[in-house]
Design a protein around this motif. Structure first.
Motif, PDB file in Angstrom:
ATOM      1  N   LEU A  53       0.844  -1.202   0.000  1.00  0.00           N
ATOM      2  CA  LEU A  53       0.000   0.000   0.000  1.00  0.00           C
ATOM      3  C   LEU A  53       0.879   1.252   0.000  1.00  0.00           C
ATOM      4  O   LEU A  53       0.631   2.199  -0.760  1.00  0.00           O
ATOM      5  N   LYS A  54       1.931   1.242   0.806  1.00  0.00           N
ATOM      6  CA  LYS A  54       2.866   2.377   0.834  1.00  0.00           C
ATOM      7  C   LYS A  54       3.603   2.525  -0.495  1.00  0.00           C
ATOM      8  O   LYS A  54       3.863   3.641  -0.952  1.00  0.00           O
ATOM      9  N   MET A  56       2.373   1.838  -3.416  1.00  0.00           N
ATOM     10  CA  MET A  56       1.430   2.480  -4.333  1.00  0.00           C
ATOM     11  C   MET A  56       1.378   3.976  -4.071  1.00  0.00           C
ATOM     12  O   MET A  56       1.448   4.791  -4.996  1.00  0.00           O
ATOM     13  N   LYS A  57       1.292   4.353  -2.808  1.00  0.00           N
ATOM     14  CA  LYS A  57       1.251   5.780  -2.454  1.00  0.00           C
ATOM     15  C   LYS A  57       2.508   6.483  -2.942  1.00  0.00           C
ATOM     16  O   LYS A  57       2.437   7.581  -3.520  1.00  0.00           O
ATOM     17  N   CYS A  82      -5.215  -1.582  -4.588  1.00  0.00           N
ATOM     18  CA  CYS A  82      -5.949  -0.550  -5.323  1.00  0.00           C
ATOM     19  C   CYS A  82      -7.217  -0.132  -4.590  1.00  0.00           C
ATOM     20  O   CYS A  82      -7.522   1.063  -4.487  1.00  0.00           O
ATOM     21  N   THR A  85      -6.179   1.839  -1.515  1.00  0.00           N
ATOM     22  CA  THR A  85      -5.662   3.147  -1.926  1.00  0.00           C
ATOM     23  C   THR A  85      -6.824   4.086  -2.225  1.00  0.00           C
ATOM     24  O   THR A  85      -6.840   5.234  -1.780  1.00  0.00           O
ATOM     25  N   SER A  86      -7.819   3.589  -2.950  1.00  0.00           N
ATOM     26  CA  SER A  86      -8.953   4.446  -3.305  1.00  0.00           C
ATOM     27  C   SER A  86      -9.815   4.772  -2.086  1.00  0.00           C
ATOM     28  O   SER A  86     -10.476   5.803  -2.057  1.00  0.00           O
ATOM     29  N   THR A  89      -7.646   7.637  -0.702  1.00  0.00           N
ATOM     30  CA  THR A  89      -7.485   8.748  -1.636  1.00  0.00           C
ATOM     31  C   THR A  89      -8.418   8.510  -2.812  1.00  0.00           C
ATOM     32  O   THR A  89      -8.102   7.700  -3.687  1.00  0.00           O
ATOM     33  N   CYS A  94     -11.089   2.398 -10.475  1.00  0.00           N
ATOM     34  CA  CYS A  94     -10.507   1.285  -9.730  1.00  0.00           C
ATOM     35  C   CYS A  94     -11.004  -0.011 -10.391  1.00  0.00           C
ATOM     36  O   CYS A  94     -12.188  -0.337 -10.318  1.00  0.00           O
TER      37      CYS A  94
END
Length: 179
Positions: A53-54, A56-57, A82, A85-86, A89, A94
């Motif tokens: 997850l980090k 992706m960010k 994904c 993340t959505s 943010t 997605c």
């Protein structure tokens, strides 16, 4: 990066990589659209959901991606990345393949997806991520879902996945560029 750019980030599954058949097929389909910059993130250095997850960010920040002009696409654990993340943010799109959702071993296993457009494709014969809990999550969040006669890897449905993905990207782009 120019604000006109549409960023599309692809996130692979736990035992896969950025060069996997589905990820590369979707990347190639995305790159056929003018103004779309597609990036397949390499998560192979770590198998922990929170670390991915980090990653992706970080990829989104490094690309200076505007979330309102960002599409996320992921398979299995990458689908969870994904979706989560959505949830944190809100993004434009997605697209989730056999997403590792509604699984007790994942942190925040049922994220509230905050994308303007969301699509799930799953296999009826998935023996890794059970389809029924994902369908229940999709029902609760009113997410369009396609379930195919295939397994977790959706290896017999790559053409269908790419066709559906292409239509999904077209839908996202049409909202940004109405004719």
């Amino acid at each position: 990066m120019h604000r006109e750019t549409i960023h599309l980030f692809l996130s692979h599954g736990l035992e896969s990589g950025p060069g996997s058949t589905k990820i590369q097929a979707m990347k190639q389909a995305a790159e056929a659209f003018p103004g779309v910059r597609a990036e397949a993130i390499d998560h192979r250095s770590n198998k922990e959901p929170d670390v991915r997850l980090k990653q992706m960010k970080t990829a989104m920040e490094s690309a200076d991606a505007d979330p309102a002009r960002t599409i996320l696409a992921g398979s299995s654990m990458g689908g969870w990345v994904c979706a989560q993340t959505s949830a944190l943010t809100p993004v434009l799109g997605c697209f989730l393949l056999a997403p590792a959702l509604a699984l007790p071993r994942y942190p925040q296993s049922s994220p509230v997806i905050q994308a303007r457009h969301t699509r799930i494709i799953h296999g009826w014969d998935d023996d890794v991520v059970p389809v029924m809990p994902v369908l229940e999550l999709a029902r609760e969040q009113r997410i369009t879902t396609l379930v195919l006669p295939d397994g977790h890897r959706l290896q017999n449905s790559v053409d269908t996945v790419v066709r559906e993905f292409t239509l999904f990207v077209e839908t996202c782009l049409s909202e940004l560029n109405p004719t």
